[in-house]
Design a protein around this motif. Structure first.
Motif, PDB file in Angstrom:
ATOM      1  N   SER A 182      -9.773   3.389 -16.243  1.00 24.22           N
ATOM      2  CA  SER A 182     -10.104   4.391 -15.097  1.00 24.22           C
ATOM      3  C   SER A 182      -9.701   3.815 -13.811  1.00 24.22           C
ATOM      4  CB  SER A 182     -11.539   4.698 -15.059  1.00 24.22           C
ATOM      5  OG  SER A 182     -12.368   3.406 -14.763  1.00 24.22           O
ATOM      6  N   GLN A 183      -9.584   2.547 -13.738  1.00 22.03           N
ATOM      7  CA  GLN A 183      -9.364   1.841 -12.349  1.00 22.03           C
ATOM      8  C   GLN A 183      -8.123   0.486 -12.566  1.00 22.03           C
ATOM      9  OE1 GLN A 183     -11.597   3.134 -10.638  1.00 22.03           O
ATOM     10  NE2 GLN A 183     -10.951   2.182  -8.312  1.00 22.03           N
ATOM     11  N   LEU A 184      -7.354   0.644 -11.626  1.00 25.02           N
ATOM     12  CA  LEU A 184      -6.023  -0.317 -11.718  1.00 25.02           C
ATOM     13  C   LEU A 184      -6.885  -1.717 -11.404  1.00 25.02           C
ATOM     14  CD1 LEU A 184      -4.277   2.154 -11.228  1.00 25.02           C
ATOM     15  CD2 LEU A 184      -2.749   0.589 -10.134  1.00 25.02           C
ATOM     16  N   ASP A 196       5.642   2.210   3.505  1.00 21.41           N
ATOM     17  CA  ASP A 196       4.477   1.843   4.405  1.00 21.41           C
ATOM     18  C   ASP A 196       3.562   0.919   3.528  1.00 21.41           C
ATOM     19  OD1 ASP A 196       2.144   1.790   5.668  1.00 21.41           O
ATOM     20  OD2 ASP A 196       1.928   3.726   5.947  1.00 21.41           O
ATOM     21  N   ARG A 197       3.535  -0.113   3.894  1.00 21.56           N
ATOM     22  CA  ARG A 197       2.595  -1.157   3.033  1.00 21.56           C
ATOM     23  C   ARG A 197       1.211  -0.467   2.816  1.00 21.56           C
ATOM     24  NH1 ARG A 197      -1.792  -3.928   4.377  1.00 21.56           N
ATOM     25  NH2 ARG A 197      -2.009  -5.894   3.429  1.00 21.56           N
ATOM     26  N   ASP A 198       0.620   0.220   3.862  1.00 18.68           N
ATOM     27  CA  ASP A 198      -0.767   0.835   3.620  1.00 18.68           C
ATOM     28  C   ASP A 198      -0.629   2.319   3.196  1.00 18.68           C
ATOM     29  OD1 ASP A 198      -2.278  -1.453   4.463  1.00 18.68           O
ATOM     30  OD2 ASP A 198      -1.648  -0.988   6.505  1.00 18.68           O
ATOM     31  N   GLY A 199       0.564   2.633   2.615  1.00 15.98           N
ATOM     32  CA  GLY A 199       0.787   4.023   1.975  1.00 15.98           C
ATOM     33  C   GLY A 199      -0.420   4.426   1.190  1.00 15.98           C
ATOM     34  N   LEU A 200      -1.003   3.876   0.151  1.00 18.77           N
ATOM     35  CA  LEU A 200      -1.631   4.267  -0.682  1.00 18.77           C
ATOM     36  C   LEU A 200      -2.994   4.238  -0.315  1.00 18.77           C
ATOM     37  CD1 LEU A 200      -2.605   4.784  -3.767  1.00 18.77           C
ATOM     38  CD2 LEU A 200      -2.655   2.592  -4.212  1.00 18.77           C
ATOM     39  N   LEU A 201      -3.433   3.401   0.954  1.00 20.34           N
ATOM     40  CA  LEU A 201      -4.732   3.691   1.518  1.00 20.34           C
ATOM     41  C   LEU A 201      -4.694   4.964   2.323  1.00 20.34           C
ATOM     42  CD1 LEU A 201      -7.428   2.575   2.412  1.00 20.34           C
ATOM     43  CD2 LEU A 201      -6.174   1.406   4.358  1.00 20.34           C
ATOM     44  N   ALA A 202      -3.395   5.174   3.005  1.00 20.24           N
ATOM     45  CA  ALA A 202      -3.223   6.490   3.957  1.00 20.24           C
ATOM     46  C   ALA A 202      -3.352   7.487   3.109  1.00 20.24           C
ATOM     47  CB  ALA A 202      -1.852   6.533   4.562  1.00 20.24           C
ATOM     48  N   PHE A 203      -2.817   7.727   1.960  1.00 24.35           N
ATOM     49  CA  PHE A 203      -2.843   8.610   0.934  1.00 24.35           C
ATOM     50  C   PHE A 203      -4.346   8.929   0.561  1.00 24.35           C
ATOM     51  CE2 PHE A 203      -2.544  10.586  -3.348  1.00 24.35           C
ATOM     52  CZ  PHE A 203      -1.697  11.584  -3.109  1.00 24.35           C
ATOM     53  N   SER A 204      -5.086   7.959   0.130  1.00 27.79           N
ATOM     54  CA  SER A 204      -6.447   8.241  -0.177  1.00 27.79           C
ATOM     55  C   SER A 204      -7.152   8.882   0.960  1.00 27.79           C
ATOM     56  CB  SER A 204      -7.020   6.944  -0.742  1.00 27.79           C
ATOM     57  OG  SER A 204      -7.034   6.117   0.430  1.00 27.79           O
ATOM     58  N   GLU A 261     -12.594   7.099  -4.673  1.00 27.32           N
ATOM     59  CA  GLU A 261     -11.865   6.821  -5.785  1.00 27.32           C
ATOM     60  C   GLU A 261     -11.409   5.421  -5.819  1.00 27.32           C
ATOM     61  OE1 GLU A 261      -8.843   9.449  -7.861  1.00 27.32           O
ATOM     62  OE2 GLU A 261      -9.841  11.000  -6.436  1.00 27.32           O
ATOM     63  N   LEU A 262     -11.791   4.863  -4.566  1.00 24.23           N
ATOM     64  CA  LEU A 262     -11.560   3.148  -4.407  1.00 24.23           C
ATOM     65  C   LEU A 262     -12.581   2.434  -4.561  1.00 24.23           C
ATOM     66  CD1 LEU A 262      -9.863   3.679  -0.769  1.00 24.23           C
ATOM     67  CD2 LEU A 262      -8.714   3.700  -3.250  1.00 24.23           C
ATOM     68  N   GLN A 263     -12.217   1.276  -5.468  1.00 23.99           N
ATOM     69  CA  GLN A 263     -13.343   0.278  -5.845  1.00 23.99           C
ATOM     70  C   GLN A 263     -13.341  -0.972  -5.354  1.00 23.99           C
ATOM     71  OE1 GLN A 263     -13.920  -1.354 -10.066  1.00 23.99           O
ATOM     72  NE2 GLN A 263     -15.035   0.551 -10.186  1.00 23.99           N
ATOM     73  N   GLU A 264     -14.585  -1.369  -4.501  1.00 20.40           N
ATOM     74  CA  GLU A 264     -14.268  -2.687  -3.875  1.00 20.40           C
ATOM     75  C   GLU A 264     -14.191  -3.821  -4.953  1.00 20.40           C
ATOM     76  OE1 GLU A 264     -16.257  -5.216  -0.178  1.00 20.40           O
ATOM     77  OE2 GLU A 264     -17.230  -3.564  -0.969  1.00 20.40           O
ATOM     78  N   LEU A 300      -5.573   8.494  -9.016  1.00 22.77           N
ATOM     79  CA  LEU A 300      -5.164   8.473  -7.450  1.00 22.77           C
ATOM     80  C   LEU A 300      -3.773   7.681  -7.345  1.00 22.77           C
ATOM     81  CD1 LEU A 300      -5.777   8.827  -4.503  1.00 22.77           C
ATOM     82  CD2 LEU A 300      -6.742   6.261  -4.498  1.00 22.77           C
ATOM     83  N   PHE A 301      -3.728   6.539  -8.366  1.00 23.99           N
ATOM     84  CA  PHE A 301      -2.278   5.908  -8.139  1.00 23.99           C
ATOM     85  C   PHE A 301      -1.412   6.807  -8.817  1.00 23.99           C
ATOM     86  CE2 PHE A 301       0.691   2.938  -9.858  1.00 23.99           C
ATOM     87  CZ  PHE A 301       1.030   2.095  -8.999  1.00 23.99           C
TER      88      PHE A 301
END
Length: 557
Positions: free
Chosen positions: A98-100, A112-120, A128-131, A174-175
């Motif tokens: 379920s999580q990368l 964009d290095r932060d593209g995945l963060l921006a997408f979320s 869906e982000l897990q610390e 999400l990924f």
């Protein structure tokens, strides 16, 4: 039809390479401070962040869709499917992952290095982000330890709590959706042909000007290309080790490798039938990495009464499959050490030390400990199978184990054995590369070829390797998402240098005799000089992009 670029493999490395080849303004591969230096060098009036704040930048999808992708022709060949990331998605679904494991800043988007963060954030999916706990600041302690706890730390090596946002992992869905967004933005949807590449050859095609081309023989016919990118992972499919000590002659018995199974379960029919009838069942899982932990958990949740997890070495718990210093924001500093090694043999030793065998994440460590506490899971470290005999009548294994203490352990009757062992990258195991190896041999260390700094097979042969096979150039993260983007960057620079301005579309057989340039020739000395200058500005130097990290003129406080 003759293509400019043929990519073999439609996984993360192939997607990263294809997207980068269609991106004219890629993001830097460095940290935030290094990225800021990049913008200052080019004297841009506004950074991407300022454009966002001022509202001048549209949504990611809209802004990117307005840019016409370069006209360079491209084809992607994949044996598994005609869709991007199909094998990746199938494995994640099969093992119910379920999580990368990788942090947010590792992904195939070149812009964009932060593209995945921006997408979320853009799609309101931050839930869906897990610390990844207990990571922020740990990189600094490693650095300070090496510097004998010197209080003066260069600005580009500082880590503060604001970086905590990067140390999250995305959900698998999400990924996947983000990768689909990358495919749409760069118009990569219809590039893939489902075909298994059998041979790759390089040479003359028989025309009057006799250009050097690649001929790719597949089960769907022959393809021609000026350059080839090999993005196929370790090079061989993981399989049951030859020294597994299970007696497989005659009736093989109930044993499999986890990557050989299909469908919804790693368990065979006779085990599922016993579970359905409420009978006691036992399964042995061999392997010490995260996949073995996931399979053990799946088997227990699927109704197996007892699982033995055998580890040849120690039980290791790590957030990532390599040490933190190779994954965190200060990884470029460690990469500069890797690149500055005196020999490829030294780099190979650094690779082995950084990976150090399989490991399990803290999340799955907790899951396994719960199963151990319930008595349904037994963890056996420094242990291997000494002998295994299959009984066809009872459909069970009689297995004897051997541990580091030389003590033999006899297990109760076991219904099934699952191997979750990995496969080290080895160029000699890549079937489609046999003819290239024969006709244009190069040296290798432990199966890793000594390719050029541009990831080319040879200076005169524009065959590029990315992923795990490029480990001697990309470092310990070569086989991960980190290496996918870094490899794509190097490959794109060199292809631009070799092919110059894109031609606009695929060439037919008549056109190639008329105007096809040799892949090894750059248009003019002036063009070559301009390319090298641009490349120096972006990476800090032509050959070693990590020299830019010395930053001796930066303030140290």
């Amino acid at each position: 039809m003759i293509y400019d670029v043929a990519i073999v493999g439609a996984g993360p490395c192939g997607l990263a390479a294809a997207a980068r080849l269609r991106e004219s303004t890629p993001a830097a591969l460095f940290t935030d401070d290094e990225h800021a230096r990049y913008w200052r060098r080019f004297n841009r009036k506004e950074s991407v962040e300022k454009e966002r704040k001022s509202g001048k930048q549209k949504s990611r999808g809209a802004a990117s869709s307005e840019r016409e992708p370069p006209g360079r022709s491209m084809i992607v060949l994949d044996a598994h499917s005609d869709q991007w990331m199909s094998a990746w998605k199938e494995k994640f679904q099969h093992f119910e992952i379920s999580q990368l494991r990788s942090p947010l800043f590792f992904h195939p988007d070149p812009r964009d290095r932060d593209g995945l963060l921006a997408f979320s954030h853009f799609h309101d999916r931050t839930g869906e982000l897990q610390e990844i706990h207990n990571v922020v600041g740990k990189e600094v302690s490693k650095h300070r330890t090496k510097k004998k706890r010197d209080k003066k730390v260069a600005r580009h090596l500082r880590i503060d709590d604001r970086d905590r946002v990067d140390y999250f992992t995305p959900s698998s869905q999400l990924f996947d959706d983000f990768c689909d967004d990358v495919v749409c933005r760069y118009r990569l949807r219809n590039l893939i042909v489902q075909a298994r590449v059998q041979y790759i050859e390089y040479g003359h095609v028989g025309s009057k000007i006799d250009p050097q081309l690649f001929a790719l023989t597949t089960d769907e016919g022959m393809m021609f290309s000026k350059t080839v990118v090999l993005a196929i992972g370790p090079g061989s499919k993981p399989s049951i080790p030859r020294n597994c000590q299970l007696r497989l002659e005659g009736e093989q018995g109930s044993v499999c490798h986890c990557f050989d199974t299909t469908g919804a379960s790693c368990l065979p029919d006779h085990v599922l039938r016993k579970i359905g009838e409420g009978q006691s069942t036992g399964v042995v899982v061999v392997g010490g990495g995260l996949t073995s932990a996931q399979i053990a958990d799946l088997a227990l949740r699927g109704g197996v009464k007892k699982v033995w997890l055998l580890l040849r070495g120690r039980y290791k718990v790590k957030h990532f499959d390599v040490d933190l210093e190779w994954v965190s924001k200060v990884r470029n500093q460690q990469m500069s050490v890797f690149w500055s090694a005196d020999s490829d043999e030294e780099r190979f030793d650094m690779l082995k030390e950084a990976r150090n065998g399989g490991s399990i994440t803290p999340l799955y460590d907790k899951i396994l400990k719960r199963h151990v506490a319930s008595g349904r899971l037994e963890l056996l470290t420094d242990t291997h199978i000494e002998e295994g005999m299959w009984c066809g009548a009872s459909k069970t294994w009689s297995i004897i184990l051997s541990s580091s203490s030389e003590q033999e352990i006899s297990l109760p009757r076991v219904d099934h054995v699952i191997y979750a062992t990995g496969s080290a990258p080895n160029i000699h195991d890549v079937a489609c590369m046999q003819r290239i190896n024969e006709n244009h041999p190069i040296d290798a260390i432990g199966g890793l070829p000594k390719i050029t700094e541009d990831l080319m097979w040879h200076e005169d042969i524009p065959l590029f390797l990315t992923g795990g096979l490029a480990g001697l150039r990309l470092g310990p993260g070569a086989g991960n998402l980190a290496g996918a983007r870094q490899g794509a960057e190097r490959i794109a620079w060199k292809i631009d240098e070799l092919l110059g301005t894109s031609q606009g579309g695929p060439l037919n057989a008549e056109q190639v005799n008329k105007d096809l340039p040799r892949p090894s020739a750059t248009s003019t000395p002036q063009t070559r000089a301009a390319l090298l200058k641009d490349r120096n500005e972006f990476t800090g130097s032509f050959a070693n992009q990590f020299e830019a990290l010395s930053m001796q003129d930066d303030e140290v406080v």
